[in-house]
Design an enzyme around this catalytic site. Sequence first.
Site, short mmCIF file in Angstrom:
data_model
loop_
_atom_site.label_atom_id
_atom_site.label_comp_id
_atom_site.label_asym_id
_atom_site.label_seq_id
_atom_site.Cartn_x
_atom_site.Cartn_y
_atom_site.Cartn_z
N GLU A 73 0.79 -1.23 0.00
CA GLU A 73 0.00 0.00 0.00
C GLU A 73 0.82 1.28 0.00
O GLU A 73 0.50 2.23 -0.70
CB GLU A 73 -0.95 0.03 1.20
CG GLU A 73 -1.82 1.29 1.16
CD GLU A 73 -2.86 1.38 2.25
OE1 GLU A 73 -2.74 0.67 3.26
OE2 GLU A 73 -3.80 2.18 2.09
N ASP A 103 -0.74 -5.06 3.08
CA ASP A 103 -1.27 -3.82 3.67
C ASP A 103 -0.67 -3.76 5.07
O ASP A 103 -1.04 -4.56 5.95
CB ASP A 103 -2.80 -3.84 3.72
CG ASP A 103 -3.35 -2.46 4.09
OD1 ASP A 103 -2.60 -1.66 4.68
OD2 ASP A 103 -4.52 -2.19 3.78
N ILE A 122 -0.80 -1.60 7.65
CA ILE A 122 -1.84 -1.37 8.66
C ILE A 122 -3.15 -1.16 7.92
O ILE A 122 -3.36 -0.12 7.30
CB ILE A 122 -1.52 -0.16 9.57
CG1 ILE A 122 -0.18 -0.35 10.30
CG2 ILE A 122 -2.66 0.05 10.58
CD1 ILE A 122 0.22 0.79 11.22
N ASP A 123 -3.99 -2.15 7.95
CA ASP A 123 -5.30 -2.03 7.31
C ASP A 123 -6.29 -1.55 8.36
O ASP A 123 -6.43 -2.18 9.42
CB ASP A 123 -5.74 -3.39 6.74
CG ASP A 123 -7.06 -3.24 6.01
OD1 ASP A 123 -7.16 -2.38 5.12
OD2 ASP A 123 -8.01 -3.97 6.36
N THR A 163 -6.30 2.11 8.91
CA THR A 163 -5.42 3.14 9.49
C THR A 163 -6.20 4.14 10.35
O THR A 163 -5.73 4.55 11.41
CB THR A 163 -4.66 3.88 8.35
OG1 THR A 163 -3.86 2.91 7.65
CG2 THR A 163 -3.76 4.97 8.89
N ASP A 179 -5.98 -4.68 0.35
CA ASP A 179 -7.03 -4.73 1.38
C ASP A 179 -7.70 -6.10 1.45
O ASP A 179 -8.31 -6.44 2.46
CB ASP A 179 -8.14 -3.70 1.07
CG ASP A 179 -7.68 -2.26 1.15
OD1 ASP A 179 -7.04 -1.91 2.15
OD2 ASP A 179 -7.94 -1.49 0.20
#
Length: 298
Positions: A77, A94, A96-97, A99, A225
């Site tokens: 990402e 990702d 930190i999915d 955020t 994601d």
Amino acid sequence: MAVPSTEDLNRYLDEAVAAAQEAGNLMLECFARNDAQASVEEKSSPADLVTKYDRQVEELVLKRLRTAAPDFRVLAEETANKEELTDAPTWIVDPIDGTTNFIHRQAECCVLIGLAVKKKAVLGVCFIPKLDELYTAVQGRGAYCNGRRVVSSGCKDLTTALVNLHLPSYSRGPKVVDRILGISRDLLAHPIRAMRCGGSAGVDMVHVARGRLDAYFEVGIYPWDVCAGQVIVEEAGGVCCDTLGGDFDLASRRVLVAASPELASQLAVHLRNHSYSSVEAEDYNGDVPEKASKKPRM
Ligand code: LIP
């Protein structure tokens, strides 16, 4: 490049798990320091955010994955987000999915590491550090949370379903907002049992995988994601498809996740009535259909 062997997949899974746990520790340190707010930056819109921790986590995860499989492509990402998805084995990450949830110190954010081969997800790891839940799946081998098998609820009926939708982060323009309100009104009137609003595709997908949620849908997502979550959901008996009901495509920017094909089919009828497929929402005229057909048209 050859499709990875079972032995190779085991090794990649171990590396992905170690990377996700290391990343999760960094997230927990940040929660303890309570300083994510201090480094918030906007990306494509005021609702699309990044922090220094997203970048730190991504660096740490990619370093490990590149060492484990130097020939694999990477889609991630924050730094490798312009790469095209090809047939070659590709790590899809990702860091930190969720955020926004992370910034607000909510538990519902996670590290997502997926592996795609020939544009299909074959391995997925999702770690939710605040819940200490580590989800893993390899195609054909079942889905697990902290080593224990998970299965979806199997819910087949929209009237008894708990469904999550997400507010779009790519735009809050009037057509986009109208469309989300239109589909919400329609589903609530159907009626569905209840609707919630989520903030992490990865968390919602593993919630469907373990039966905490019956369905989730969203337009505007990216491969990072949903890649890890797709394997976990499908290995838990759930379904990932297009919001209009067709086959799922990692790069299409839309997903409908459900606990059963029957539920996916019923939801897709409603989503089709609202043209819930494009990021632009240009083809939606704002009308709410009086009554959506209950007959699946998949
Ligand atoms: C998030 C997605 C979520 C969406 C958010 C955001 P990020 O990813 O997982 O489904 O609703 O707006 O895009 O940017 O936190 O990794």
